[in-house]
Design a protein around this motif. Structure first.
Motif, mmCIF file in Angstrom:
data_model
loop_
_atom_site.group_PDB
_atom_site.id
_atom_site.type_symbol
_atom_site.label_atom_id
_atom_site.label_comp_id
_atom_site.label_asym_id
_atom_site.label_seq_id
_atom_site.Cartn_x
_atom_site.Cartn_y
_atom_site.Cartn_z
ATOM 1 N N VAL A 196 4.256 16.028 17.398
ATOM 2 C CA VAL A 196 3.303 16.918 16.729
ATOM 3 C C VAL A 196 2.967 18.140 17.578
ATOM 4 C CG1 VAL A 196 2.279 15.037 15.399
ATOM 5 C CG2 VAL A 196 1.318 15.623 17.635
ATOM 6 N N ALA A 197 3.658 18.329 18.688
ATOM 7 C CA ALA A 197 3.297 19.371 19.651
ATOM 8 C C ALA A 197 3.325 20.771 19.034
ATOM 9 C CB ALA A 197 4.236 19.317 20.859
ATOM 10 N N TYR A 198 4.372 21.094 18.302
ATOM 11 C CA TYR A 198 4.479 22.430 17.713
ATOM 12 C C TYR A 198 3.391 22.661 16.664
ATOM 13 C CZ TYR A 198 8.995 23.108 19.973
ATOM 14 O OH TYR A 198 10.003 23.255 20.905
ATOM 15 N N LYS A 199 3.090 21.626 15.889
ATOM 16 C CA LYS A 199 2.054 21.766 14.858
ATOM 17 C C LYS A 199 0.689 21.985 15.495
ATOM 18 C CE LYS A 199 4.488 18.901 11.480
ATOM 19 N NZ LYS A 199 4.469 17.657 10.669
ATOM 20 N N VAL A 200 0.406 21.225 16.551
ATOM 21 C CA VAL A 200 -0.878 21.374 17.226
ATOM 22 C C VAL A 200 -1.010 22.764 17.828
ATOM 23 C CG1 VAL A 200 -2.277 20.580 19.177
ATOM 24 C CG2 VAL A 200 -1.129 18.914 17.704
ATOM 25 N N LEU A 201 0.052 23.231 18.474
ATOM 26 C CA LEU A 201 0.009 24.531 19.129
ATOM 27 C C LEU A 201 -0.091 25.674 18.118
ATOM 28 C CD1 LEU A 201 0.161 26.233 21.697
ATOM 29 C CD2 LEU A 201 2.654 26.090 21.571
ATOM 30 N N LEU A 242 -0.189 22.167 28.180
ATOM 31 C CA LEU A 242 0.990 22.301 27.318
ATOM 32 C C LEU A 242 2.082 21.319 27.731
ATOM 33 C CD1 LEU A 242 1.380 26.153 26.724
ATOM 34 C CD2 LEU A 242 1.078 24.386 24.981
ATOM 35 N N SER A 243 2.273 21.135 29.023
ATOM 36 C CA SER A 243 3.265 20.166 29.503
ATOM 37 C C SER A 243 2.886 18.758 29.053
ATOM 38 C CB SER A 243 3.365 20.218 31.032
ATOM 39 O OG SER A 243 3.786 21.492 31.469
ATOM 40 N N SER A 244 1.613 18.420 29.141
ATOM 41 C CA SER A 244 1.138 17.112 28.688
ATOM 42 C C SER A 244 1.353 16.942 27.190
ATOM 43 C CB SER A 244 -0.348 16.949 29.015
ATOM 44 O OG SER A 244 -0.583 17.064 30.404
ATOM 45 N N LEU A 245 1.073 18.001 26.443
ATOM 46 C CA LEU A 245 1.244 17.948 24.994
ATOM 47 C C LEU A 245 2.687 17.687 24.608
ATOM 48 C CD1 LEU A 245 -0.025 18.491 22.116
ATOM 49 C CD2 LEU A 245 0.740 20.850 22.411
ATOM 50 N N LEU A 268 12.857 21.038 27.835
ATOM 51 C CA LEU A 268 12.019 21.519 26.738
ATOM 52 C C LEU A 268 10.541 21.358 27.065
ATOM 53 C CD1 LEU A 268 11.996 22.645 23.844
ATOM 54 C CD2 LEU A 268 11.991 20.284 23.018
ATOM 55 N N ILE A 269 10.204 20.284 27.785
ATOM 56 C CA ILE A 269 8.812 20.020 28.138
ATOM 57 C C ILE A 269 8.213 21.186 28.915
ATOM 58 C CG2 ILE A 269 7.323 18.569 29.572
ATOM 59 C CD1 ILE A 269 9.200 16.223 28.803
ATOM 60 N N PHE A 270 8.997 21.762 29.815
ATOM 61 C CA PHE A 270 8.497 22.842 30.662
ATOM 62 C C PHE A 270 8.857 24.227 30.131
ATOM 63 C CE2 PHE A 270 8.965 19.196 33.577
ATOM 64 C CZ PHE A 270 7.649 19.102 33.997
#
Length: 228
Positions: A88-93, A78-81, A12-14
């Motif tokens: 919170v990655a999806y919310k930030v993006l 994006l990988s770092s996020l 999922l990260i990548f």
């Protein structure tokens, strides 16, 4: 966590970074292949029709150089996020991307504004400031790596180069900082250590002064102490 969950999370990260980069390259290929021009779907400031650009601007690029310059930072950030801030990655993006586009629409000059640069600056700002604010050693290390790799980007939030949407860069940078502050308590944070009390600690009072415990002498009933 099981091995299957670890493998799923690693994929999922990548997955998101690879998908995003693939989509922007595919859209550019469609433009070239079928001689389309999607620039009119970018952000056109303070115009109702141009407001649609807040959804589409992050996927449209003017040329291969513009596209290539955004692709590598997008993948890395994006990988770092998604690795360090997955909660919170999806919310930030998603929310961050929309707010970046909206702020660009409000403050930018009149020509169309296109490109994923706003997302790049959003991610750069969020990842960098989150590590500093949270004070976790791993996240601080990540922040230092990010500033080492992309620190020179900060200058492009200023109008120092013609033909570049510095307003989009500035918008992403500001939104990223705001999100870093807003989500600072979600995910990895610095641990507050609590030390257990020992017998040695009991020798001192709350002000740090030496205060040994008083030893009470018990006199047994019927016992007489004669002092001559």
């Amino acid at each position: 966590m099981s091995d299957e969950q670890v493998l799923h999370n690693s994929k999922l990260i990548f997955l998101i970074p690879c998908t995003y980069v693939f989509v922007i390259w595919f859209i550019y290929w469609v433009e070239i292949q079928f001689q389309f021009n999607f620039n009119k779907f970018g952000v056109y400031p303070r115009d109702l029709v141009g407001l649609r650009g807040i959804f589409f601007t992050h996927f449209i690029h003017s040329d291969t150089n513009h596209l290539f310059n955004n692709s590598i930072p997008l993948f890395v950030l994006l990988s770092s996020l998604f690795y360090f801030y997955k909660q919170v990655a999806y919310k930030v993006l998603c929310y961050g991307g929309l707010l970046t586009g909206l702020l660009t629409w409000m403050i930018a000059r009149e020509p169309y504004h296109i490109g994923a640069s706003g997302i790049v600056y959003l991610l750069f700002s969020f990842v960098f400031f989150s590590g500093i604010i949270r004070k976790h050693y791993r996240l601080v290390a990540l922040s230092l790596i990010i500033i080492f790799l992309y620190g020179s980007m900060v200058w492009y939030v200023l109008p120092i180069k013609d033909g570049m949407s510095w307003e989009g860069h500035l918008s992403g940078f500001l939104v990223g900082f705001i999100f870093a502050v807003f989500y600072r308590k979600i995910g990895i944070t610095k641990k507050e250590y609590q030390f257990s009390t020992t017998d040695f600690d009991l020798l001192f009072d709350e002000n740090g002064n030496f205060s040994p415990p008083k030893i009470e002498q018990e006199v047994e009933e019927g016992q007489v102490n004669d002092k001559e």
